[in-house]
Design a protein around this motif. Structure first.
Motif, short mmCIF file in Angstrom:
data_model
loop_
_atom_site.label_atom_id
_atom_site.label_comp_id
_atom_site.label_asym_id
_atom_site.label_seq_id
_atom_site.Cartn_x
_atom_site.Cartn_y
_atom_site.Cartn_z
N CYS A 297 0.93 -1.13 -0.08
CA CYS A 297 -0.16 0.15 -0.05
C CYS A 297 0.92 1.12 0.00
O CYS A 297 1.81 1.24 0.77
CB CYS A 297 -0.97 -0.07 1.31
SG CYS A 297 -1.86 1.50 1.46
N CYS A 303 -8.91 4.36 -2.39
CA CYS A 303 -9.88 3.47 -2.20
C CYS A 303 -10.98 4.09 -0.91
O CYS A 303 -11.85 3.44 -0.63
CB CYS A 303 -9.08 2.14 -1.26
SG CYS A 303 -8.03 2.45 -0.01
N PRO A 313 -5.74 2.79 4.33
CA PRO A 313 -4.39 2.88 4.53
C PRO A 313 -3.64 2.79 5.84
O PRO A 313 -2.53 2.23 6.11
CB PRO A 313 -4.07 4.14 3.74
CG PRO A 313 -5.34 4.75 3.68
CD PRO A 313 -6.40 3.75 3.72
#
Ligand code: SF4
Ligand code: SF4
Length: 395
Positions: A297, A303, A313
């Motif tokens: 990530c 997202c 995250p």
């Protein structure tokens, strides 16, 4: 500041570009960018010689372009090449192109863009570009003087990258590249492929979303033993600048300190500046990281927001913190951080996206959005198992 060839274009670009995806914020939900500090640090970067500023429609949930527009007032617009991106993923019909472009020009307070890119091209977005004949729209906007150069930013695999590169004589491509990511997405082959066609290559994520800035102890020891002493960020940036195929390296700078340090790094940069000892150090660092990072990530935030309130995250950063260095103290610190995240709807805060991995209902709505193709719901299960339930990483 060092300046480099911008592909086949007739201007030189600063080695360092100002990426505006990580401007300083006052709070996350609802998002509030610290406009005053953002404007100050963007202008400071330009005063130090940066002449390429990159933004995009979704940065800071739409506020980013407006702040950049304010930063480029008072004569700063004329000092830079300004790039932004069509949010291809939001486009539904051909006419959306003009609507987005007009609103972006208005937000950025400018009559033209130096570079307009199709944002986050993947196989799916490329098919949409063709179906909706968006390239005709791009060319039309260029003929009307609204944009000067055409490009795309990319998040898919090498075969898709080559197909898109071959589709049109692009001026600019923007790819993710750093010493950990030479073999994913466009890869080094893709970097060379675009360069050989005379396309300017803009690099994003040179520090892998900040991950290479915070190395584990093993990596720090390698850096400490190196003949040339550099900061972790400087190692990462110099690796990218070392390559002749690279035009400009974007750094998403969020503080004056980062601007000062990155500009100083750019001053020392150059093609082929790393010697064999330096490259050996970087090879050792790659080995250390490869063993440790569990979820790739980059904290891009594409997202988000998650309808269940999961801070995706943040949860992955917590897991990678443990996997990069699994010490007792690190586990303790990380568990404390994880424990502060919400575990139920009742604990969710209105002004902060604070859900832990356990709040993921596996709806899959985030899956399509991740440029790193992370299976987010599956990985969140691992976060909760390892951090929430204290399972061993090997399990
Ligand atoms: S799968 Fe989980 S993390 Fe993804 S959007 Fe749904 S609830 Fe949120
Ligand atoms: S999970 Fe994917 S989309 Fe979400 S922040 Fe990380 S890299 Fe970005």
């Amino acid at each position: 500041m060092q300046y480099r060839k911008m592909g086949s274009l007739d201007w030189e670009v600063s080695a360092l570009g100002f990426g505006c995806m990580r401007l300083p914020t006052k709070r996350f939900m609802p998002l509030q960018v610290d406009a005053g500090t953002s404007i100050k640090i963007i202008r400071s970067g330009i005063d130090k010689g940066i002449n390429y500023v990159d933004t995009a429609w979704p940065y800071h949930f739409g506020a980013g372009e407006r702040i950049v527009g304010q930063a480029l007032k008072d004569g700063y617009r004329e000092k830079v090449h300004l790039a932004t991106k069509l949010p291809t993923f939001f486009v539904r019909k051909s006419e959306d192109f003009d609507s987005y472009l007009e609103r972006q020009l208005e937000k950025l307070q400018t009559d033209y863009l130096d570079v307009y890119l199709f944002h986050r091209m993947t196989r799916g977005q490329f098919e949409k570009l063709k179906d909706l004949q968006l390239m005709d729209k791009m060319i039309g906007a260029k003929e009307r003087g609204k944009i000067k150069h055409i490009g795309f930013s990319f998040h898919d695999t090498l075969p898709v990258f080559k197909e898109i590169v071959d589709y049109y004589p692009w001026d600019v491509v923007q790819i993710q590249y750093n010493y950990m990511d030479t073999g994913i997405q466009a890869t080094t082959d893709g970097l060379r492929y675009a360069y050989d066609k005379g396309i300017a290559v803009v690099i994003m994520e040179p520090v892998k979303g900040g991950r290479l800035a915070n190395p584990p102890a093993e990596a720090r020891e390698i850096m400490a033993a190196a003949k040339n002493q550099r900061s972790p960020v400087d190692w990462a940036l110099q690796f990218v600048w070392n390559r002749p195929e690279v035009s400009v390296v974007l750094s998403g700078m969020g503080s004056q300190k980062m601007v000062d340090e990155n500009c100083a790094s750019a001053d020392r940069s150059g093609i082929g500046k790393l010697n064999d000892d330096d490259l050996e150090v970087i090879n050792k660092l790659i080995e250390v990281y490869r063993k440790r990072i569990l979820v790739p990530c980059t904290a891009c935030g594409y997202c988000m927001p998650c309808p269940s309130g999961v801070n995706i995250p943040q949860n992955f950063a917590i897991l990678n913190n443990v996997s990069v260095e699994d010490s007792r103290i690190r586990r303790w610190l990380v568990s404390r951080g994880y424990g502060k995240l919400a575990r139920s709807k009742k604990q969710l805060k209105e002004d902060e996206l604070n859900g832990s991995a356990v709040m993921c209902v596996q709806c899959g709505k985030c899956l399509e959005k991740c440029p790193q193709e992370i299976n987010i719901p599956e990985e969140l299960k691992k976060v909760h198992a390892i951090i929430g339930k204290h399972k061993k990483i090997s399990e």
